[in-house]
Design an enzyme around this catalytic site. Structure first.
Site, PDB file in Angstrom:
ATOM      1  N   ARG A 118       0.870  -1.190   0.000  1.00  0.00           N
ATOM      2  CA  ARG A 118       0.000   0.000   0.000  1.00  0.00           C
ATOM      3  C   ARG A 118       0.897   1.227   0.000  1.00  0.00           C
ATOM      4  O   ARG A 118       1.705   1.412   0.916  1.00  0.00           O
ATOM      5  CB  ARG A 118      -0.928   0.016   1.218  1.00  0.00           C
ATOM      6  CG  ARG A 118      -1.698   1.326   1.356  1.00  0.00           C
ATOM      7  CD  ARG A 118      -2.811   1.295   2.380  1.00  0.00           C
ATOM      8  NE  ARG A 118      -3.968   0.586   1.860  1.00  0.00           N
ATOM      9  CZ  ARG A 118      -5.211   0.725   2.335  1.00  0.00           C
ATOM     10  NH1 ARG A 118      -5.450   1.553   3.335  1.00  0.00           N
ATOM     11  NH2 ARG A 118      -6.209   0.040   1.823  1.00  0.00           N
ATOM     12  N   HIS A 145      -7.505   0.794  -6.544  1.00  0.00           N
ATOM     13  CA  HIS A 145      -7.680  -0.087  -5.374  1.00  0.00           C
ATOM     14  C   HIS A 145      -8.320  -1.401  -5.849  1.00  0.00           C
ATOM     15  O   HIS A 145      -9.458  -1.726  -5.516  1.00  0.00           O
ATOM     16  CB  HIS A 145      -8.571   0.623  -4.354  1.00  0.00           C
ATOM     17  CG  HIS A 145      -8.483   0.049  -2.958  1.00  0.00           C
ATOM     18  ND1 HIS A 145      -7.640  -0.996  -2.625  1.00  0.00           N
ATOM     19  CD2 HIS A 145      -9.144   0.376  -1.811  1.00  0.00           C
ATOM     20  CE1 HIS A 145      -7.801  -1.272  -1.341  1.00  0.00           C
ATOM     21  NE2 HIS A 145      -8.691  -0.461  -0.826  1.00  0.00           N
ATOM     22  N   GLN A 148     -10.007  -4.001  -3.433  1.00  0.00           N
ATOM     23  CA  GLN A 148     -11.323  -3.594  -2.940  1.00  0.00           C
ATOM     24  C   GLN A 148     -12.398  -3.873  -3.983  1.00  0.00           C
ATOM     25  O   GLN A 148     -13.505  -4.305  -3.665  1.00  0.00           O
ATOM     26  CB  GLN A 148     -11.314  -2.100  -2.595  1.00  0.00           C
ATOM     27  CG  GLN A 148     -12.669  -1.557  -2.131  1.00  0.00           C
ATOM     28  CD  GLN A 148     -13.097  -2.109  -0.775  1.00  0.00           C
ATOM     29  OE1 GLN A 148     -12.336  -2.056   0.183  1.00  0.00           O
ATOM     30  NE2 GLN A 148     -14.314  -2.651  -0.690  1.00  0.00           N
ATOM     31  N   ASP A 236     -17.419   7.067  -1.718  1.00  0.00           N
ATOM     32  CA  ASP A 236     -16.174   6.964  -0.940  1.00  0.00           C
ATOM     33  C   ASP A 236     -15.926   8.334  -0.323  1.00  0.00           C
ATOM     34  O   ASP A 236     -16.644   9.310  -0.640  1.00  0.00           O
ATOM     35  CB  ASP A 236     -15.029   6.552  -1.892  1.00  0.00           C
ATOM     36  CG  ASP A 236     -13.704   6.280  -1.185  1.00  0.00           C
ATOM     37  OD1 ASP A 236     -13.699   6.142   0.055  1.00  0.00           O
ATOM     38  OD2 ASP A 236     -12.664   6.226  -1.885  1.00  0.00           O
ATOM     39  N   CYS A 276     -16.544   1.607   0.424  1.00  0.00           N
ATOM     40  CA  CYS A 276     -15.389   0.757   0.758  1.00  0.00           C
ATOM     41  C   CYS A 276     -14.961   0.930   2.209  1.00  0.00           C
ATOM     42  O   CYS A 276     -14.268   0.066   2.748  1.00  0.00           O
ATOM     43  CB  CYS A 276     -14.231   1.032  -0.187  1.00  0.00           C
ATOM     44  SG  CYS A 276     -13.525   2.685  -0.027  1.00  0.00           S
ATOM     45  N   ARG A 304     -13.754  -8.678   1.593  1.00  0.00           N
ATOM     46  CA  ARG A 304     -12.315  -8.421   1.459  1.00  0.00           C
ATOM     47  C   ARG A 304     -11.512  -9.661   1.840  1.00  0.00           C
ATOM     48  O   ARG A 304     -10.483  -9.953   1.231  1.00  0.00           O
ATOM     49  CB  ARG A 304     -11.896  -7.231   2.344  1.00  0.00           C
ATOM     50  CG  ARG A 304     -12.437  -5.868   1.932  1.00  0.00           C
ATOM     51  CD  ARG A 304     -11.961  -5.453   0.552  1.00  0.00           C
ATOM     52  NE  ARG A 304     -10.528  -5.502   0.419  1.00  0.00           N
ATOM     53  CZ  ARG A 304      -9.700  -4.501   0.715  1.00  0.00           C
ATOM     54  NH1 ARG A 304     -10.179  -3.353   1.132  1.00  0.00           N
ATOM     55  NH2 ARG A 304      -8.390  -4.633   0.550  1.00  0.00           N
TER      56      ARG A 304
HETATM   57  N1  NVA Z   1     -10.143   6.799  -1.411  1.00  0.00           N
HETATM   58  C1  NVA Z   1      -9.763   6.349  -0.096  1.00  0.00           C
HETATM   59  C2  NVA Z   1      -9.960   4.873   0.009  1.00  0.00           C
HETATM   60  C3  NVA Z   1      -9.658   4.306   1.370  1.00  0.00           C
HETATM   61  C4  NVA Z   1      -9.840   2.822   1.404  1.00  0.00           C
HETATM   62  C5  NVA Z   1      -8.341   6.733   0.207  1.00  0.00           C
HETATM   63  O1  NVA Z   1      -7.480   6.567  -0.688  1.00  0.00           O
HETATM   64  O2  NVA Z   1      -8.060   7.215   1.295  1.00  0.00           O
HETATM   65  N1   CP Z   2     -11.474  -0.145   2.186  1.00  0.00           N
HETATM   66  C1   CP Z   2     -10.203  -0.161   2.633  1.00  0.00           C
HETATM   67  O1   CP Z   2      -9.259  -0.380   1.894  1.00  0.00           O
HETATM   68  O2   CP Z   2     -10.089   0.075   3.969  1.00  0.00           O
HETATM   69  P1   CP Z   2      -8.718   0.272   4.764  1.00  0.00           P
HETATM   70  O3   CP Z   2      -8.131   1.601   4.331  1.00  0.00           O
HETATM   71  O4   CP Z   2      -9.137   0.284   6.193  1.00  0.00           O
HETATM   72  O5   CP Z   2      -7.792  -0.844   4.434  1.00  0.00           O
END
Ligand code: NVA
Ligand code: CP
Length: 320
Positions: A118, A145, A148, A236, A276, A304
């Site tokens: 990540r 992502h 997800q 989101d 998500c 997930r």
């Molecule tokens: N769009 C959000 C998704 C978190 C799972 C982010 O990147 O923070």
């Molecule tokens: N949806 C998702 O990826 O959540 P986290 O950021 O908690 O991993």
């Protein structure tokens, strides 16, 4: 060849379908695996029915951003598949002190059998993959992502029985999640309407590629118009990780983009509402919607785990 999962296109439509089928089997197997109190009291042995395709294998989970679901699902997936997860945080590893991704990747390749990463940029993800002799899975970047999306698709398919022939609506920011929805629409031939403010559209290159692949894709400004007859509505956060300095400007830009009960009324009576997570009630979605009867966000979060197992099994070419 090493099987990286950097984006959904690394899988393709056929493999996505196979992964979802496998995730469904894993979900059913895990549900049936929980022993009841009565069966335990009756002295019945616990047969969790689980297979251990990752036995003897270690998977590094390298996170440069916060996470709840992605970390949990991957960590538990590896354990339940019989492997050993190793969580590596950038803040407590040498990565946080500037060790190059390439060097980290080379070292990981000598020790573990797969890496989930990540990070912020696609470039960092690519650097990890290009220097890795073991599979690298994208656990979120600013651009996409995919892990997800596998869970989102599994959830829709389980609730509505199919993926094609539905109207998918994305409301809010054209962010990493939106980009992956666009990619999924292209690969699977879905109809997707994105409602977002001007300047916050999904990646135009991803949009063009999806259209060329056969997605029915439109970008509109009015969420009410987008929601009419929707079978799936996803949203989101308006401020993604790393965008904290843009808070004020984003809050202003996304005023009117909240998923409200009024908006859900315009959708199909069988609409599937997805988020998500993490969610901000009253900001991008109303509490009565996310906590309401058409919300499937907890199934989506659970998915997930099953889709992570399926993806790891695919990447490691492990036996089911
Ligand atoms: N769009 C959000 C998704 C978190 C799972 C982010 O990147 O923070
Ligand atoms: N949806 C998702 O990826 O959540 P986290 O950021 O908690 O991993």
């Amino acid at each position: 060849m090493t099987r990286h999962l950097l984006c959904l296109s690394d899988l393709g439509a056929e493999t996505i379908t196979k992964l979802l089928d496998h995730a469904d089997r894993l979900l059913a197997r895990r549900k049936s695996a929980w022993p009841t109190w009565a069966s335990l009291m009756a002295g019945e042995g616990v047969d969790d029915g689980a297979r251990r395709p990752l036995s003897g294998k270690s998977v590094a989970l390298v996170f440069e951003k916060a996470s709840t679901r992605t970390r949990l699902s991957l960590e538990i997936a590896v354990v339940e598949l019989g492997g050993h997860p190793v969580f590596v945080s950038s803040s407590t590893s040498q990565m946080g002190r500037g060790e190059p991704i390439a060097d980290t990747s080379r070292v990981l390749s000598r020790m573990v059998h797969a890496v989930a990463f990540r990070t912020s940029s696609v470039e960092r993800l690519k650097e990890m993959a290009e220097n890795s002799s073991v599979p690298v899975l994208n656990a979120l970047t600013d651009a996409s992502h995919p892990m997800q999306l596998l869970a989102d698709l599994q959830t829709v398919r389980r609730v509505r029985g199919r993926l094609r022939g539905l109207k998918y609506v994305w409301i809010g920011d054209g962010n990493n999640m939106a980009n992956s929805w666009v990619e999924a629409a292209g690969l699977l031939g879905l109809e997707l309407v994105v409602a977002c403010p001007a300047g916050y559209e999904p990646d135009p290159a991803e949009v063009n590629r999806a259209k060329q692949r056969g997605a029915t894709l439109s970008i509109v400004r009015d969420p009410l118009q987008a929601a009419a007859g929707a079978d799936v509505i996803s949203t989101d956060v308006f401020i993604s990780m790393g965008q904290e300095e843009e808070q004020a400007q984003r809050r202003a830009a996304f005023a009117g983009m909240r998923v409200t009960a009024g908006l859900i009324e315009r959708a199909s009576s069988e609409v599937v509402v997805l988020h998500c997570l993490p969610a901000h009630r009253g900001e991008e979605i109303d509490a009565e919607v996310i906590d309401g009867p058409r919300s499937f966000v907890w199934d989506q979060a659970e998915a997930r785990l099953h889709t992570a197992k399926a993806a790891l099994t695919w990447a490691l070419e492990a036996d089911e």
